[in-house]
Design a protein around this motif. Structure first.
Motif, PDB file in Angstrom:
ATOM      1  N   MET A   1       0.845  -1.192   0.000  1.00  0.00           N
ATOM      2  CA  MET A   1       0.000   0.000   0.000  1.00  0.00           C
ATOM      3  C   MET A   1       0.884   1.247   0.000  1.00  0.00           C
ATOM      4  O   MET A   1       1.895   1.298   0.707  1.00  0.00           O
ATOM      5  N   HIS A   2       0.509   2.230  -0.807  1.00  0.00           N
ATOM      6  CA  HIS A   2       1.240   3.485  -0.827  1.00  0.00           C
ATOM      7  C   HIS A   2       0.253   4.640  -0.968  1.00  0.00           C
ATOM      8  O   HIS A   2      -0.861   4.472  -1.451  1.00  0.00           O
ATOM      9  N   PHE A   3       0.671   5.818  -0.542  1.00  0.00           N
ATOM     10  CA  PHE A   3      -0.206   6.982  -0.461  1.00  0.00           C
ATOM     11  C   PHE A   3       0.194   8.023  -1.497  1.00  0.00           C
ATOM     12  O   PHE A   3       1.382   8.242  -1.742  1.00  0.00           O
ATOM     13  N   VAL A   4      -0.823   8.655  -2.096  1.00  0.00           N
ATOM     14  CA  VAL A   4      -0.581   9.722  -3.057  1.00  0.00           C
ATOM     15  C   VAL A   4      -1.544  10.865  -2.790  1.00  0.00           C
ATOM     16  O   VAL A   4      -2.606  10.685  -2.173  1.00  0.00           O
ATOM     17  N   ASP A   5      -1.161  12.047  -3.251  1.00  0.00           N
ATOM     18  CA  ASP A   5      -2.070  13.187  -3.295  1.00  0.00           C
ATOM     19  C   ASP A   5      -2.597  13.291  -4.719  1.00  0.00           C
ATOM     20  O   ASP A   5      -1.853  13.604  -5.650  1.00  0.00           O
ATOM     21  N   ALA A   6      -3.880  12.981  -4.891  1.00  0.00           N
ATOM     22  CA  ALA A   6      -4.490  13.008  -6.213  1.00  0.00           C
ATOM     23  C   ALA A   6      -4.798  14.443  -6.620  1.00  0.00           C
ATOM     24  O   ALA A   6      -4.955  15.337  -5.787  1.00  0.00           O
ATOM     25  N   LYS A   7      -4.903  14.657  -7.932  1.00  0.00           N
ATOM     26  CA  LYS A   7      -5.240  15.984  -8.451  1.00  0.00           C
ATOM     27  C   LYS A   7      -6.747  16.214  -8.494  1.00  0.00           C
ATOM     28  O   LYS A   7      -7.213  17.350  -8.460  1.00  0.00           O
ATOM     29  N   GLY A   8      -7.486  15.150  -8.622  1.00  0.00           N
ATOM     30  CA  GLY A   8      -8.940  15.244  -8.660  1.00  0.00           C
ATOM     31  C   GLY A   8      -9.544  13.959  -8.162  1.00  0.00           C
ATOM     32  O   GLY A   8      -8.857  12.938  -8.070  1.00  0.00           O
TER      33      GLY A   8
ATOM     34  N   VAL B   1      -3.509   4.665  -2.378  1.00  0.00           N
ATOM     35  CA  VAL B   1      -4.492   5.331  -1.526  1.00  0.00           C
ATOM     36  C   VAL B   1      -4.476   6.826  -1.832  1.00  0.00           C
ATOM     37  O   VAL B   1      -3.445   7.489  -1.673  1.00  0.00           O
ATOM     38  N   LYS B   2      -5.605   7.341  -2.263  1.00  0.00           N
ATOM     39  CA  LYS B   2      -5.716   8.778  -2.513  1.00  0.00           C
ATOM     40  C   LYS B   2      -6.045   9.452  -1.183  1.00  0.00           C
ATOM     41  O   LYS B   2      -7.203   9.651  -0.823  1.00  0.00           O
ATOM     42  N   GLN B   3      -4.969   9.775  -0.458  1.00  0.00           N
ATOM     43  CA  GLN B   3      -5.127  10.217   0.921  1.00  0.00           C
ATOM     44  C   GLN B   3      -5.855  11.552   1.064  1.00  0.00           C
ATOM     45  O   GLN B   3      -6.426  11.855   2.121  1.00  0.00           O
TER      46      GLN B   3
END
Length: 287
Positions: free
Chosen positions: A1-8, A47-49
């Motif tokens: 599992m890894h976390f990202v900051d999504a744009k939308g 994961v779109k944190q």
């Protein structure tokens, strides 16, 4: 599992996927297909944190209330959700801003959020969608190994019925020579009738295969169903649509059953129901 900051977070049709990838291990999963250009291992769930923050911004900007959907590509109730609670936080925002919600899952974890869904349904409209493929729980644990069996999903549907939350069941996919039997179909349909489902989405007795999910399926068949991958290769080659020899007969049973119990079963009509927010809630935005 890894976390990202999504744009939308919301698609043009107001759907969202908070997670990307899945840990359910379903042997037929279309989301594994290479056409979706996933840049990480499927089980290494993205994961779109910042999903709740993005959703709140999107809801604030909408001029009209609408249905917000989740679960079309990745189940919103994977085990990671128990700790992260991103799906719940998004449902809280949908409730707060008085939008409608529809959730597609295979997991009984949705019962944790039954209170929120009931509240959304009282204010606007909530629909719980549940995928059911295999009536026999032992076979279900082979085909969908890391998620609750179908009998438990039926219990979820019954709880939603008790709470007055409408439900739609996806009877999909039917894997030729595995679950494309009359007994399996009738068992699933009996569950649907007892649970009083509003609609059933069924695209036919068969499945689709793309590059990526085809190879994963064949590998699973080699492990659990000796000789079946070779039969698939002989009969279907690299076809996208894999139609069961039982398609015509079983679809006739399906259609007759749904007509008898007044269950919506035209998939276009089902999608219209899922996307429709009653007009009175649309009018609230004018004041």
């Amino acid at each position: 599992m890894h976390f990202v900051d999504a744009k939308g977070i919301l698609s043009s049709k107001n759907g969202m996927n908070i997670y990307r990838g899945c840990s359910h291990g379903c042997i037929y999963c279309d989301s594994r297909s290479t056409c979706y250009n996933m840049s990480h291992a499927f089980e290494d769930i993205e994961v779109k944190q910042n999903a709740p923050q993005l959703l709140e911004k999107a809801l604030r900007s909408k001029r009209k209330k609408c249905m917000i959907g989740t679960g079309s590509m990745s189940d919103p109730y994977m085990p990671a959700e128990a700790e992260l609670k991103l799906t719940r936080r998004c449902l809280e925002l949908i409730e707060q801003y008085q939008f409608g919600a529809t959730v597609l899952t295979k997991s009984d974890m949705i019962l944790r959020d039954a209170d929120l869904l009931a509240s959304i349904n009282e204010q606007q409209k909530a629909v719980v969608q549940m995928t059911m493929t295999t009536y026999d729980d032992d076979l279900c644990r082979i085909v969908e190994p890391n998620v609750c069996p179908t009998s438990r999903r039926f219990e979820v549907l019954m709880e939603m019925k008790r709470l007055g939350i409408p439900t739609v069941v996806w009877l999909s996919p039917f894997l030729p020579y595995i679950n494309d039997t009359e007994d399996n179909l009738k068992g699933l349909l009996d569950y649907c009738a007892e649970a009083g489902v509003k609609g059933i989405v069924c695209f036919g007795i068969g499945m689709t295969l793309r590059d990526g999910n085809r190879e994963y399926l064949y590998s699973a068949l080699d492990r659990r169903f000796e000789g079946l991958s070779q039969r698939y290769r002989r009969e279907y080659g690299n076809s996208y649509e894999i139609v069961s020899p039982e398609h015509g007969r079983l679809m006739s049973i399906f259609n007759d059953f749904c007509e008898k119990y007044g269950i919506i079963h035209d998939f276009n009509e089902c999608f219209s129901y899922l996307n429709e927010l009653p007009e009175k809630y649309q009018q609230l935005t004018l004041f």
